[in-house]
Design a protein around this motif. Structure first.
Motif, PDB file in Angstrom:
ATOM      1  N   VAL A 112       0.834  -1.207   0.000  1.00  0.00           N
ATOM      2  CA  VAL A 112       0.000   0.000   0.000  1.00  0.00           C
ATOM      3  C   VAL A 112       0.867   1.254   0.000  1.00  0.00           C
ATOM      4  CG1 VAL A 112      -1.641   1.356   1.372  1.00  0.00           C
ATOM      5  CG2 VAL A 112      -1.995  -1.105   1.076  1.00  0.00           C
ATOM      6  N   ARG A 116       1.495   1.280  -4.397  1.00  0.00           N
ATOM      7  CA  ARG A 116       0.190   1.835  -4.755  1.00  0.00           C
ATOM      8  C   ARG A 116      -0.921   0.794  -4.791  1.00  0.00           C
ATOM      9  NH1 ARG A 116       1.796   6.119  -9.641  1.00  0.00           N
ATOM     10  NH2 ARG A 116       3.246   7.374  -8.390  1.00  0.00           N
ATOM     11  N   GLU A 117      -0.834  -0.196  -3.924  1.00  0.00           N
ATOM     12  CA  GLU A 117      -1.917  -1.164  -3.831  1.00  0.00           C
ATOM     13  C   GLU A 117      -3.019  -0.601  -2.936  1.00  0.00           C
ATOM     14  OE1 GLU A 117      -0.375  -4.902  -2.607  1.00  0.00           O
ATOM     15  OE2 GLU A 117       0.899  -5.143  -4.382  1.00  0.00           O
ATOM     16  N   LYS A 118      -4.263  -1.046  -3.146  1.00  0.00           N
ATOM     17  CA  LYS A 118      -5.404  -0.489  -2.429  1.00  0.00           C
ATOM     18  C   LYS A 118      -5.592  -1.171  -1.070  1.00  0.00           C
ATOM     19  CE  LYS A 118      -7.963   0.890  -6.577  1.00  0.00           C
ATOM     20  NZ  LYS A 118      -9.239   0.754  -7.335  1.00  0.00           N
ATOM     21  N   MET A 119      -5.984  -0.373  -0.079  1.00  0.00           N
ATOM     22  CA  MET A 119      -6.262  -0.872   1.266  1.00  0.00           C
ATOM     23  C   MET A 119      -7.764  -1.100   1.402  1.00  0.00           C
ATOM     24  SD  MET A 119      -4.292  -1.550   3.856  1.00  0.00           S
ATOM     25  CE  MET A 119      -4.247  -1.768   5.642  1.00  0.00           C
ATOM     26  N   TRP A 124      -7.574  -3.745   6.504  1.00  0.00           N
ATOM     27  CA  TRP A 124      -7.566  -2.959   7.733  1.00  0.00           C
ATOM     28  C   TRP A 124      -7.792  -3.876   8.938  1.00  0.00           C
ATOM     29  CZ3 TRP A 124      -5.389   1.421   8.294  1.00  0.00           C
ATOM     30  CH2 TRP A 124      -5.414   2.394   7.283  1.00  0.00           C
TER      31      TRP A 124
END
Length: 293
Positions: A112, A116-119, A124
């Motif tokens: 992340v 640039r990977e999505k969270m 979470w």
């Protein structure tokens, strides 16, 4: 359907790597950390070379691939193996295993922050569970080490290196088979570990007890030898869910086997920390892979 042979091999592999944590702890009663790593890595490397040569697996590496192999070897071999043995020295082996296997969560965090990977919500949750587990483990380390929880820091650093190395393995193109890459990564780092051991630690006397000799044989023949060969023989045919379950059980086996092999008695918080890590790994490794087309 997964062949019974592969399921059995994965179960044996999980048991080997789980038991390896208290085995490392036993080794540190008679041998310093870096010398233990240098000896077992050298023996394991020879075993791997002999096995793959007997199977006619090509281990050749073009010189043009050397920079990439070094880039992968530094975090995956030197970072993980050197830092983790110091973590085992400072912590109970079961606790070290729990912290070390926060690696998949570090993969997510590094991805992340830097790739640039999505969270997502599940990531979470995994991160929160891992943070909770580390806090539980730190609870007694802060008291025992007067506010200097160096063992947990060693293991977190080792897990970070392993995670970084895992991400690099997916992104760095190397014209080698997995077997050849493993042999060369270990081979390039063995001299480095020997130099560090000779420079930083006293020369061992080699007057070991029978238990210590068994531990050394386990270290190079099982951990660096048979386990590696077994993993590469089944990794390509075992689904990600199965390998994910294997990873989740390793710290649990490490915690349980430590009570038998080293006499360590976990705190109540350790059990909760292990449970949180299992939840975090399940969220990271299993749910995400099931949702992938």
């Amino acid at each position: 359907m997964i062949p019974t042979r592969n399921l059995l091999g994965l179960a044996v592999l999980t048991l080997m790597w789980g038991i390896n944590w208290p085995v490392m702890k036993l080794s540190l009663r008679e041998l310093s950390p870096l010398y233990f790593r240098a000896i077992t890595m050298s023996g394991g490397l020879l075993l791997l070379i002999c096995w793959y040569r007997s199977r006619r697996v090509s281990l050749r590496m073009p010189m043009s691939a050397l920079p990439q192999v070094l880039m992968l070897a530094l975090p995956n071999i030197l970072g993980w193996h050197a830092l983790s043995i110091f973590g085992v020295q400072a912590l109970a082996s079961g606790r070290a295993a729990i912290v070390g296997f926060t690696m998949p969560i570090w993969v997510v965090i590094i991805g992340v922050l830097f790739f640039r990977e999505k969270m997502t919500a599940r990531l979470w949750l995994a991160t929160a569970c891992s943070a909770g587990a580390v806090v539980l483990l730190l609870w007694h380390e802060l008291d025992a080490l007067t506010g200097r929880p160096v063992g947990v820091l060693w293991m977190l650093s080792a897990a970070f290196c392993w995670a970084l190395g895992t991400l690099l393995l997916k992104r760095v193109s190397v014209p080698l088979s997995t077997e050849a890459l493993t042999v060369w990564m270990i081979g390039l780092m063995v001299p480095v570990v020997w130099v560090l051991a000779v420079s930083l630690e006293p020369v061992p006397s080699l007057d070991f007890s029978p238990t210590m000799w068994v531990v050394l044989v386990y270290g190079f023949a099982i951990n660096y030898g048979i386990a590696q060969i077994l993993w590469f023989s089944i990794a390509r045919s075992v689904p990600p869910v199965a390998s994910g379950l294997s990873i989740m059980f390793i710290p649990v086996i490490g915690l349980g086997s430590a009570m038998v092999l080293t006499g360590e008695q976990p705190f109540v918080e350790d059990y909760f920390a292990a449970a949180l890590i299992v939840v975090a790994l399940a969220t990271t490794l299993l749910i995400g892979r099931r949702s992938t087309p």
